[in-house]
Design a protein around this motif. Sequence first.
Motif, mmCIF file in Angstrom:
data_model
loop_
_atom_site.group_PDB
_atom_site.id
_atom_site.type_symbol
_atom_site.label_atom_id
_atom_site.label_comp_id
_atom_site.label_asym_id
_atom_site.label_seq_id
_atom_site.Cartn_x
_atom_site.Cartn_y
_atom_site.Cartn_z
ATOM 1 N N ASN A 50 -5.271 -26.109 34.692
ATOM 2 C CA ASN A 50 -5.347 -27.558 34.900
ATOM 3 C C ASN A 50 -3.945 -28.145 34.744
ATOM 4 O OD1 ASN A 50 -5.962 -30.245 35.075
ATOM 5 N ND2 ASN A 50 -7.161 -30.323 33.204
ATOM 6 N N ARG A 60 -14.136 -28.180 36.432
ATOM 7 C CA ARG A 60 -14.876 -28.802 37.536
ATOM 8 C C ARG A 60 -14.658 -28.020 38.822
ATOM 9 N NH1 ARG A 60 -13.310 -35.108 36.240
ATOM 10 N NH2 ARG A 60 -14.112 -35.093 34.117
ATOM 11 N N ALA A 61 -13.392 -27.676 39.093
ATOM 12 C CA ALA A 61 -13.089 -26.916 40.309
ATOM 13 C C ALA A 61 -13.707 -25.516 40.254
ATOM 14 C CB ALA A 61 -11.578 -26.836 40.502
ATOM 15 N N VAL A 118 -5.432 -26.405 39.502
ATOM 16 C CA VAL A 118 -5.701 -27.751 40.000
ATOM 17 C C VAL A 118 -4.433 -28.564 39.788
ATOM 18 C CG1 VAL A 118 -7.178 -29.779 39.810
ATOM 19 C CG2 VAL A 118 -8.133 -27.509 39.413
ATOM 20 N N TRP A 121 -6.380 -34.181 40.621
ATOM 21 C CA TRP A 121 -7.824 -34.421 40.546
ATOM 22 C C TRP A 121 -7.994 -35.818 39.958
ATOM 23 C CZ3 TRP A 121 -11.407 -30.698 42.096
ATOM 24 C CH2 TRP A 121 -12.745 -31.001 41.866
ATOM 25 N N VAL A 133 -7.353 -34.799 45.644
ATOM 26 C CA VAL A 133 -7.516 -33.485 45.046
ATOM 27 C C VAL A 133 -6.448 -32.556 45.608
ATOM 28 C CG1 VAL A 133 -9.050 -31.476 44.867
ATOM 29 C CG2 VAL A 133 -10.004 -33.771 44.748
ATOM 30 N N VAL A 135 -5.502 -28.298 45.093
ATOM 31 C CA VAL A 135 -5.812 -27.028 44.429
ATOM 32 C C VAL A 135 -5.068 -25.880 45.101
ATOM 33 C CG1 VAL A 135 -8.115 -27.709 43.634
ATOM 34 C CG2 VAL A 135 -7.874 -26.553 45.809
ATOM 35 N N GLY A 167 -13.218 -32.772 46.397
ATOM 36 C CA GLY A 167 -12.906 -31.457 45.859
ATOM 37 C C GLY A 167 -13.740 -30.359 46.495
ATOM 38 N N GLN A 168 -15.020 -30.633 46.675
ATOM 39 C CA GLN A 168 -15.912 -29.641 47.293
ATOM 40 C C GLN A 168 -15.494 -29.349 48.726
ATOM 41 O OE1 GLN A 168 -20.044 -30.581 46.825
ATOM 42 N NE2 GLN A 168 -20.694 -29.102 48.347
ATOM 43 N N ILE A 171 -12.172 -27.205 48.585
ATOM 44 C CA ILE A 171 -12.391 -25.840 48.110
ATOM 45 C C ILE A 171 -13.204 -25.050 49.128
ATOM 46 C CG2 ILE A 171 -13.498 -24.459 46.293
ATOM 47 C CD1 ILE A 171 -12.643 -26.757 44.339
#
Length: 183
Positions: A50, A60-61, A118, A121, A133, A135, A167-168, A171
């Motif tokens: 993080n 969370r990720a 990450v 975020w 976001v 990543v 984020g979803q 990723i």
Amino acid sequence: MNIQNTFTSRIRLIAGAGLLSLLAACSTVDRAPSPELAKDASWAVLPFENHTETPMAGSRAESIATAILQTRGVNSVKRYTGDAQQDALFDGQNGKRREDALSWAREEGVRYALLGSVEEWRYKVGVDGEPAVGVALEIVDVSEGKTVWSGTGAKSGWSRESLAAVGQKLIRNLLDTGIAKAR
């Protein structure tokens, strides 16, 4: 009338190009080509670093990545059970934490490990408060100890979109390439 139609067509073309460039500016992704991976092999999602000021952003990720792997047909996904907490922005333990997690994965007989970090975020400050976001992900062949795939990306959403949704999407976009050739 013909001059006005031409003018109107050019305005629409310029407006369309401007809109496309605006949408393209909302997401940036770089990733390696998809390797040949075995979906039926044992996988593990190891702690995500993080690098943000947002507490638990790595966790969370990780949760999102685990669910996406499973929805993409990866049958056996384990989560690291050791000390994964990293909320201090500059705790200096990332290298040790990574090695401990990879050792755990070897002991568990894991073939592939998904690691990540990450970078962003949060909701941007401003009138709209857009979610943002960033990543970086990598898949490591645990038995060989080498990275077989990596990808990084950043994405921002619209003012009414949730941070988790952005984020979803990011990723998923990254992992769909990373495990595209998994059989």
